[in-house]
Write a protein that holds these residues in place. Structure first.
Motif, mmCIF file in Angstrom:
data_model
loop_
_atom_site.group_PDB
_atom_site.id
_atom_site.type_symbol
_atom_site.label_atom_id
_atom_site.label_comp_id
_atom_site.label_asym_id
_atom_site.label_seq_id
_atom_site.Cartn_x
_atom_site.Cartn_y
_atom_site.Cartn_z
ATOM 1 N N THR A 50 -28.671 22.773 -17.390
ATOM 2 C CA THR A 50 -29.342 21.740 -18.171
ATOM 3 C C THR A 50 -30.023 20.782 -17.196
ATOM 4 O O THR A 50 -29.665 20.741 -16.005
ATOM 5 N N PRO A 51 -30.987 19.993 -17.657
ATOM 6 C CA PRO A 51 -31.598 19.003 -16.763
ATOM 7 C C PRO A 51 -30.565 18.041 -16.155
ATOM 8 O O PRO A 51 -30.684 17.661 -14.985
ATOM 9 N N THR A 52 -29.527 17.672 -16.899
ATOM 10 C CA THR A 52 -28.493 16.772 -16.372
ATOM 11 C C THR A 52 -27.691 17.450 -15.267
ATOM 12 O O THR A 52 -27.395 16.837 -14.234
ATOM 13 N N GLN A 53 -27.342 18.710 -15.465
ATOM 14 C CA GLN A 53 -26.615 19.447 -14.427
ATOM 15 C C GLN A 53 -27.469 19.605 -13.177
ATOM 16 O O GLN A 53 -26.985 19.420 -12.055
ATOM 17 N N LEU A 54 -28.739 19.925 -13.369
ATOM 18 C CA LEU A 54 -29.652 20.072 -12.236
ATOM 19 C C LEU A 54 -29.814 18.748 -11.496
ATOM 20 O O LEU A 54 -29.811 18.707 -10.262
ATOM 21 N N SER A 55 -29.919 17.666 -12.232
ATOM 22 C CA SER A 55 -30.053 16.349 -11.620
ATOM 23 C C SER A 55 -28.820 16.001 -10.792
ATOM 24 O O SER A 55 -28.924 15.498 -9.667
ATOM 25 N N ALA A 56 -27.646 16.259 -11.333
ATOM 26 C CA ALA A 56 -26.411 15.974 -10.598
ATOM 27 C C ALA A 56 -26.315 16.829 -9.336
ATOM 28 O O ALA A 56 -25.933 16.331 -8.274
ATOM 29 N N LEU A 57 -26.697 18.091 -9.431
ATOM 30 C CA LEU A 57 -26.680 18.969 -8.263
ATOM 31 C C LEU A 57 -27.627 18.442 -7.186
ATOM 32 O O LEU A 57 -27.266 18.378 -6.006
ATOM 33 N N ALA A 58 -28.818 18.034 -7.582
ATOM 34 C CA ALA A 58 -29.785 17.488 -6.627
ATOM 35 C C ALA A 58 -29.285 16.175 -6.020
ATOM 36 O O ALA A 58 -29.497 15.915 -4.827
ATOM 37 N N SER A 107 -11.442 13.573 -4.764
ATOM 38 C CA SER A 107 -12.145 14.705 -4.173
ATOM 39 C C SER A 107 -13.622 14.360 -4.085
ATOM 40 O O SER A 107 -14.109 13.462 -4.782
ATOM 41 N N THR A 108 -14.295 15.070 -3.200
ATOM 42 C CA THR A 108 -15.739 14.906 -3.084
ATOM 43 C C THR A 108 -16.405 16.210 -3.480
ATOM 44 O O THR A 108 -15.798 17.278 -3.431
ATOM 45 N N LEU A 109 -17.637 16.104 -3.877
ATOM 46 C CA LEU A 109 -18.426 17.281 -4.211
ATOM 47 C C LEU A 109 -19.369 17.590 -3.064
ATOM 48 O O LEU A 109 -19.997 16.693 -2.508
ATOM 49 N N VAL A 110 -19.473 18.877 -2.740
ATOM 50 C CA VAL A 110 -20.373 19.353 -1.701
ATOM 51 C C VAL A 110 -21.171 20.508 -2.292
ATOM 52 O O VAL A 110 -20.624 21.355 -3.004
ATOM 53 N N VAL A 111 -22.460 20.539 -1.996
ATOM 54 C CA VAL A 111 -23.303 21.637 -2.465
ATOM 55 C C VAL A 111 -23.064 22.856 -1.575
ATOM 56 O O VAL A 111 -23.037 22.744 -0.351
ATOM 57 N N THR A 112 -22.896 24.003 -2.198
ATOM 58 C CA THR A 112 -22.674 25.256 -1.474
ATOM 59 C C THR A 112 -24.022 25.844 -1.035
ATOM 60 O O THR A 112 -25.091 25.379 -1.460
ATOM 61 N N ALA A 113 -23.953 26.893 -0.235
ATOM 62 C CA ALA A 113 -25.177 27.591 0.179
ATOM 63 C C ALA A 113 -25.936 28.103 -1.043
ATOM 64 O O ALA A 113 -27.164 28.016 -1.112
ATOM 65 N N ARG A 114 -25.200 28.605 -2.026
ATOM 66 C CA ARG A 114 -25.839 29.081 -3.258
ATOM 67 C C ARG A 114 -26.529 27.931 -4.000
ATOM 68 O O ARG A 114 -27.621 28.091 -4.548
ATOM 69 N N GLY A 115 -25.891 26.760 -4.027
ATOM 70 C CA GLY A 115 -26.486 25.586 -4.658
ATOM 71 C C GLY A 115 -27.755 25.145 -3.949
ATOM 72 O O GLY A 115 -28.766 24.824 -4.592
ATOM 73 N N HIS A 116 -27.729 25.142 -2.609
ATOM 74 C CA HIS A 116 -28.932 24.801 -1.837
ATOM 75 C C HIS A 116 -30.052 25.797 -2.137
ATOM 76 O O HIS A 116 -31.206 25.405 -2.317
ATOM 77 N N ALA A 117 -29.700 27.078 -2.205
ATOM 78 C CA ALA A 117 -30.702 28.118 -2.433
ATOM 79 C C ALA A 117 -31.357 27.968 -3.807
ATOM 80 O O ALA A 117 -32.583 28.113 -3.930
ATOM 81 N N ILE A 118 -30.565 27.668 -4.839
ATOM 82 C CA ILE A 118 -31.138 27.553 -6.177
ATOM 83 C C ILE A 118 -32.027 26.318 -6.276
ATOM 84 O O ILE A 118 -33.088 26.346 -6.896
#
Length: 166
Positions: A50-58, A107-118
């Motif tokens: 969703t746009p919200t999920q994408l925004s949080a990932l970014a 806990s902290t959130l970290v973007v994975t290699a797959r997250g960076h790639a997408i």
């Protein structure tokens, strides 16, 4: 003059006096144009997000690693909503939770290699889409757009205390 009315007539706001008479800006028209371009850039496949999920990932990619509460604050969403959102991002392999040393509850959130790639794929698709749209403009329109970029960037960066601001 700045026109903030919904009909395009008249002026509103205290900032109107600060803008030269020759610089008429129809704020409603500008807002609608920006929103339409933004929607067009988001029409592509969003990796099932969703746009919200994408925004949080970014946001996590740009400002991370971030504690969950910091992500919720940056995204202006409730902690319960964030929990569901993070679960989806984890299940898809886009982020992982990392424990905070000395604080068993945090806990902290970290973007994975797959997250960076997408995110990179989505950015590339958006750039191609925008470049294709720019090819339809005349040289004068392109020059006007180029001249407006610093002002648009200033508007976009106005909330520098927000990790989502670019």
């Amino acid at each position: 003059m700045i026109d903030g009315s919904t009909t395009g007539n008249g002026t509103t706001g205290n900032g109107a006096a600060a803008v030269a008479e020759a610089s008429y800006i129809d704020v409603t028209r500008l807002r609608v144009a920006i929103a339409r371009v933004s929607r067009r850039l988001r029409r592509h496949e969003l990796a099932g997000l969703t746009p919200t999920q994408l925004s949080a990932l970014a946001t996590v990619e740009r400002a991370g690693p971030l504690r969950l509460g910091d992500v919720a604050a940056a995204e202006k969403i409730a902690p319960s909503t964030l929990t569901r959102l993070v679960t989806v991002l984890e299940e898809r392999g886009y982020v992982e939770r990392c424990p905070v040393p000395g604080d068993a509850r945090a806990s902290t959130l970290v973007v994975t290699a797959r997250g960076h790639a997408i995110l990179e794929r989505i950015r590339q698709e958006s750039t191609i889409l925008l470049a294709d749209s720019l090819r339809t403009l005349t040289p004068d329109q392109l020059a006007a757009l180029a001249a407006a970029l610093p002002a648009l960037e200033q508007i976009a960066d106005a909330d520098t205390g927000n990790p989502r601001a670019r």
